[in-house]
Design a protein around this motif. Structure first.
Motif, PDB file in Angstrom:
ATOM      1  N   UNK A 142      -0.353   9.531 -15.152  1.00 47.06           N
ATOM      2  CA  UNK A 142       0.093   8.136 -15.260  1.00 47.06           C
ATOM      3  C   UNK A 142       0.816   7.750 -13.983  1.00 47.06           C
ATOM      4  N   UNK A 143       0.040   7.603 -12.930  1.00 48.50           N
ATOM      5  CA  UNK A 143       0.607   7.293 -11.634  1.00 48.50           C
ATOM      6  C   UNK A 143       0.721   5.807 -11.374  1.00 48.50           C
ATOM      7  N   UNK A 144       0.804   5.485 -10.089  1.00 48.26           N
ATOM      8  CA  UNK A 144       0.983   4.086  -9.692  1.00 48.26           C
ATOM      9  C   UNK A 144      -0.280   3.269  -9.896  1.00 48.26           C
ATOM     10  N   UNK A 145      -1.415   3.928 -10.019  1.00 52.80           N
ATOM     11  CA  UNK A 145      -2.664   3.207 -10.284  1.00 52.80           C
ATOM     12  C   UNK A 145      -3.450   2.896  -9.030  1.00 52.80           C
ATOM     13  N   UNK A 146      -4.773   2.912  -9.173  1.00 54.94           N
ATOM     14  CA  UNK A 146      -5.640   2.566  -8.044  1.00 54.94           C
ATOM     15  C   UNK A 146      -5.482   1.090  -7.704  1.00 54.94           C
ATOM     16  N   UNK A 147      -5.867   0.744  -6.473  1.00 55.56           N
ATOM     17  CA  UNK A 147      -5.723  -0.648  -6.030  1.00 55.56           C
ATOM     18  C   UNK A 147      -6.985  -1.093  -5.290  1.00 55.56           C
ATOM     19  N   UNK A 148      -7.339  -2.345  -5.493  1.00 59.45           N
ATOM     20  CA  UNK A 148      -8.483  -2.956  -4.812  1.00 59.45           C
ATOM     21  C   UNK A 148      -8.019  -4.223  -4.120  1.00 59.45           C
ATOM     22  N   UNK A 149      -8.333  -4.333  -2.822  1.00 62.35           N
ATOM     23  CA  UNK A 149      -7.962  -5.499  -2.021  1.00 62.35           C
ATOM     24  C   UNK A 149      -9.229  -6.189  -1.530  1.00 62.35           C
ATOM     25  N   UNK A 150      -9.383  -7.444  -1.905  1.00 63.09           N
ATOM     26  CA  UNK A 150     -10.544  -8.216  -1.479  1.00 63.09           C
ATOM     27  C   UNK A 150     -10.348  -8.718  -0.054  1.00 63.09           C
ATOM     28  N   UNK A 151     -11.411  -8.609   0.729  1.00 60.98           N
ATOM     29  CA  UNK A 151     -11.407  -9.110   2.095  1.00 60.98           C
ATOM     30  C   UNK A 151     -11.654 -10.616   2.060  1.00 60.98           C
ATOM     31  N   UNK A 152     -10.666 -11.382   2.506  1.00 64.97           N
ATOM     32  CA  UNK A 152     -10.759 -12.844   2.507  1.00 64.97           C
ATOM     33  C   UNK A 152     -11.295 -13.383   3.822  1.00 64.97           C
ATOM     34  N   UNK A 153     -11.528 -12.507   4.789  1.00 65.55           N
ATOM     35  CA  UNK A 153     -11.941 -12.940   6.116  1.00 65.55           C
ATOM     36  C   UNK A 153     -10.752 -13.050   7.044  1.00 65.55           C
ATOM     37  N   UNK A 154     -10.990 -12.906   8.324  1.00 71.39           N
ATOM     38  CA  UNK A 154      -9.911 -13.029   9.295  1.00 71.39           C
ATOM     39  C   UNK A 154      -8.858 -11.953   9.157  1.00 71.39           C
ATOM     40  N   UNK A 155      -9.244 -10.786   8.680  1.00 73.07           N
ATOM     41  CA  UNK A 155      -8.336  -9.672   8.452  1.00 73.07           C
ATOM     42  C   UNK A 155      -7.196 -10.040   7.506  1.00 73.07           C
ATOM     43  N   UNK A 156      -7.552 -10.762   6.458  1.00 67.88           N
ATOM     44  CA  UNK A 156      -6.611 -11.075   5.386  1.00 67.88           C
ATOM     45  C   UNK A 156      -7.178 -10.513   4.086  1.00 67.88           C
ATOM     46  N   UNK A 157      -6.288  -9.916   3.285  1.00 69.54           N
ATOM     47  CA  UNK A 157      -6.688  -9.280   2.039  1.00 69.54           C
ATOM     48  C   UNK A 157      -5.826  -9.766   0.892  1.00 69.54           C
ATOM     49  N   UNK A 158      -6.415  -9.739  -0.305  1.00 68.18           N
ATOM     50  CA  UNK A 158      -5.691 -10.119  -1.517  1.00 68.18           C
ATOM     51  C   UNK A 158      -5.877  -9.034  -2.566  1.00 68.18           C
ATOM     52  N   UNK A 159      -4.806  -8.690  -3.257  1.00 71.29           N
ATOM     53  CA  UNK A 159      -4.856  -7.666  -4.302  1.00 71.29           C
ATOM     54  C   UNK A 159      -5.576  -8.235  -5.526  1.00 71.29           C
ATOM     55  N   UNK A 160      -6.747  -7.676  -5.843  1.00 74.80           N
ATOM     56  CA  UNK A 160      -7.538  -8.157  -6.984  1.00 74.80           C
ATOM     57  C   UNK A 160      -7.711  -7.052  -8.025  1.00 74.80           C
ATOM     58  N   UNK A 161      -6.816  -6.086  -8.017  1.00 71.73           N
ATOM     59  CA  UNK A 161      -6.924  -4.939  -8.917  1.00 71.73           C
ATOM     60  C   UNK A 161      -7.004  -5.380 -10.367  1.00 71.73           C
ATOM     61  N   UNK A 162      -6.085  -6.211 -10.767  1.00 70.41           N
ATOM     62  CA  UNK A 162      -6.039  -6.647 -12.166  1.00 70.41           C
ATOM     63  C   UNK A 162      -7.254  -7.494 -12.515  1.00 70.41           C
ATOM     64  N   UNK A 163      -7.624  -8.404 -11.633  1.00 73.17           N
ATOM     65  CA  UNK A 163      -8.773  -9.271 -11.901  1.00 73.17           C
ATOM     66  C   UNK A 163     -10.061  -8.467 -12.005  1.00 73.17           C
ATOM     67  N   UNK A 164     -10.132  -7.337 -11.308  1.00 72.01           N
ATOM     68  CA  UNK A 164     -11.325  -6.501 -11.344  1.00 72.01           C
ATOM     69  C   UNK A 164     -11.324  -5.544 -12.534  1.00 72.01           C
ATOM     70  N   UNK A 165     -10.274  -5.588 -13.338  1.00 73.22           N
ATOM     71  CA  UNK A 165     -10.212  -4.741 -14.520  1.00 73.22           C
ATOM     72  C   UNK A 165      -9.964  -3.276 -14.221  1.00 73.22           C
ATOM     73  N   UNK A 166      -9.363  -2.983 -13.077  1.00 70.78           N
ATOM     74  CA  UNK A 166      -9.106  -1.606 -12.676  1.00 70.78           C
ATOM     75  C   UNK A 166      -7.761  -1.140 -13.221  1.00 70.78           C
ATOM     76  N   UNK A 167      -7.809  -0.218 -14.144  1.00 75.74           N
ATOM     77  CA  UNK A 167      -6.582   0.277 -14.773  1.00 75.74           C
ATOM     78  C   UNK A 167      -6.424   1.784 -14.610  1.00 75.74           C
ATOM     79  N   UNK A 168      -7.308   2.424 -13.872  1.00 76.69           N
ATOM     80  CA  UNK A 168      -7.231   3.877 -13.742  1.00 76.69           C
ATOM     81  C   UNK A 168      -5.958   4.264 -13.001  1.00 76.69           C
ATOM     82  N   UNK A 169      -5.226   5.270 -13.514  1.00 73.98           N
ATOM     83  CA  UNK A 169      -3.916   5.618 -12.947  1.00 73.98           C
ATOM     84  C   UNK A 169      -3.704   7.125 -12.877  1.00 73.98           C
ATOM     85  N   UNK A 170      -4.772   7.892 -12.676  1.00 73.90           N
ATOM     86  CA  UNK A 170      -4.619   9.327 -12.489  1.00 73.90           C
ATOM     87  C   UNK A 170      -4.119   9.646 -11.095  1.00 73.90           C
TER      88      UNK A 170
END
Length: 606
Positions: free
Chosen positions: A112-140
């Motif tokens: 039960x760790x901090x959880x995986x994270x996914x950052x969407x590339x918005x272009x121009x070297x800008x990223x947004x955290x979309x972990x929750x929106x992507x349904x990613x809950x894995x935390x091993x």
């Protein structure tokens, strides 16, 4: 058998390949102590003019805000020193690379760790955290990441080797992921350290190689040992090595353990930390190179007689798989692998020593048309360049190319070859950091936090770049682990994402002054029933005038990480168009002429 006698045995076993290598070099006119001369204008040879790679740390501007969790600081057990990798994946198929981090946990709650994270590339070297929106809950306790399309639906999926149960996250194609580990049958619960996808049985879909490390019980007091007189956590030597696993893709999104059936269970278990899958001997079949920690490496080569047997319907491999269905029994017979690392001279260093291999990268360094293997290793040793002489035999040419002594005080992790400055030869970036918090130059001949090593190709050798030339980031020590490479901002050059042990993920923007042009090639197999849409296992050849360059599209490499699935070329000045030849994984060759440079080209399989 004690270590000294085992090493003596291995020295005897590597002597013959070494002598054969000398004979080959003598026949080719090379003399000891002189680097093999690259072909004129070949990949890895002399370029018309040399540039200088330069990067800028732009993390604060990107929105990629994440500090990786990996146990306590300072580490008290080896698991806490390993860190996590980085994955690049175009999860939403919008044409740019997004960033996935498996992340880790702590000894108090390893599942039960901090959880995986996914950052969407918005272009121009800008990223947004979309972990929750992507349904990613894995935390091993995630260690690594591999990217591959397991079901051939055109959407890349994620596999996470972990300390504990691994995870397979299938891309649903609607912006999310779903955990299909149990249904797919790939949830091994040992210490998974690395993985790679590749077609190992020639049936057109992606199989999976999982490299496991060792049994690390958390309910026992951590064992300690002495390293150069300093008490440090024990491992991996003296710990119970765990066998690797090879999963055969059934073609329906499920896998079955084929380790015994395909011959991968032959070598005794070792301490796997890295794996790459590609065709190393140019025979049209994938090989698997596994980097082991403190033990000899593996090189699994497919037995060509199995192809002939499969063509006549003869099953020479048999099957130990209790749940292999009859419809797929034939596919299980198409390949049988044998470990040829010792006879190929990649099991050990050129001195006949096993090493602590961490990261692996591939390039045609000497320009002879065969992929060479570079691996990173522990401090008080050197990183190693095994040059592929003829597809079957390798030779340690680390010092010849200037990559040896300079790395001796570093503990190397991830490394990759890319042409950062578009001067038509590939440079090399290696990130470093010690595993022992007690490390100092006085105590262990090496500092705990270490600077990266950037090597610039100049003619027949590599030279170390300096901060004044390539940026202040080169002068900043870190406890780095993983790296992932790709064109993150769409300008045609290669940027870098770096993971640090219990530190922030960093983004380095490529600001090199470019010498020539560039071309990025991606493959797309849209034929009905294709199980490998990205063309993993393909080879791409570029020619521009007399210049030739080769790239391999493969899975694995670096350390615990997955870079973008593409072939990137720097193009010599004066060439606005180039020719390309693609050899697809099934051997089909496709040629394109007068391809304009300065573009991201998607080649569709005919």
């Amino acid at each position: 058998m004690n270590r000294a006698s085992r090493r003596h045995r291995l020295m005897l076993r590597v002597l013959l390949p070494g002598l054969l290598g000398c004979a080959v070099l003598a026949a080719c006119g090379d003399s000891p102590g002189t680097a093999a001369a690259p072909q004129p204008d070949a990949a890895g040879g002399r370029s018309a003019s040399s540039g200088m790679p330069r990067f800028t740390d732009v993390t604060a501007e990107t929105g990629l805000d994440l500090t990786i969790v990996s146990g306590r600081q300072p580490a008290q057990q080896l698991i806490e020193s390993m860190g996590a990798g980085i994955g690049l994946i175009d999860y939403d198929r919008d044409g740019d690379l997004d960033v996935f981090v498996p992340n880790g946990a702590t000894l108090d709650a390893p599942t039960a760790g901090a959880g995986c994270r996914l950052f969407e590339n918005l272009g121009g070297l800008r990223f947004a955290d979309v972990t929750e929106a992507a349904g990613l809950t894995w935390s091993g306790w995630g260690m690594a990441v591999a990217v591959g399309d397991i079901d051939g639906d055109g959407w890349d999926d994620l596999y996470i080797p972990a300390f504990g149960a691994n995870a397979l996250l299938r891309n649903t194609g609607n912006g999310g992921f779903v955990d299909v580990t149990a249904a797919a049958g790939v949830g091994d619960d040992r210490w998974g350290a690395a993985a790679a996808f590749g077609d190992l049985d020639g049936d057109g879909d992606l199989d999976l190689y999982l490299a496991n490390y060792f049994h690390h019980p958390l309910d026992e007091d951590p064992p300690y040992t002495l390293f150069k007189g300093v008490p440090v956590p024990r491992g991996p030597e003296g710990m119970l090595a765990q066998p690797d696993i090879v999963y055969r893709n059934r073609g329906d999104g499920t896998f079955v353990n084929a380790s015994v059936t395909w011959g991968f269970s032959g070598p005794r278990p070792s301490y796997g930390l890295g794996v790459v899958i590609l065709d190393l001997d140019d025979d049209g079949r994938n090989e698997v190179f596994v980097g082991n920690d403190s033990e000899e490496n593996f090189l699994f080569d497919a037995d060509p007689s199995d192809d002939a047997a499969a063509a006549t319907g003869t099953d020479t491999a048999g099957t130990d798989e209790t749940d292999v269905d009859a419809a797929n029994a034939g596919a299980a017979a198409e390949r049988h692998y044998v470990d040829r690392a010792m006879v190929s001279a990649v099991a050990l260093s050129g001195m006949g020593r096993d090493q602590a291999t961490m990261g692996i990268t591939v390039a045609d360094v000497d320009g002879n048309g065969h992929p060479d293997l570079f691996s990173t290793n522990f401090s008080s040793d050197t990183n190693t360049l095994h040059v592929n002489l003829d597809g079957a035999l390798f030779a340690d040419r680390t010092e010849w190319f200037g990559l040896g002594s300079v790395s001796r005080t570093s503990l190397g992790w991830s490394a990759m070859f890319y042409d950062f400055d578009h001067d038509a030869d590939e440079d090399l970036l290696v990130v470093n950091g010690h595993v022992f918090p007690q490390a100092t130059t006085r105590a262990l001949d090496s500092e705990y936090r270490q600077r990266p090593l950037l090597f610039v190709r100049d003619g027949d050798r590599f030279h170390r770049a300096r901060p004044a030339q390539s940026g202040d980031w080169l002068d900043e020590p870190h406890a780095d682990r993983g790296t992932a490479f790709g064109d993150l901002d769409g300008d045609g050059d290669i940027d870098v994402v770096i993971s640090e042990l219990n530190g922030p993920v960093r983004v380095l923007r490529n600001d090199s002054e470019k010498v020539g042009g560039w071309l990025i090639v991606e493959l797309q197999d849209t034929r009905p029933g294709s199980g490998n849409p990205r063309g993993l296992g393909a080879r791409v050849r570029l020619h521009a005038g007399h210049h030739r360059a080769l790239r391999w599209i493969y899975s694995g490499g670096g350390y615990a990480s997955a870079s973008g699935t593409f072939a990137h070329f720097g193009v010599p000045p004066g060439h606005d168009t180039v020719g390309l030849q693609v050899r697809w994984p099934d051997g089909f060759e496709q040629e394109l002429e007068a391809v304009a440079t300065g573009q991201r080209l998607v080649i569709t399989r005919k």
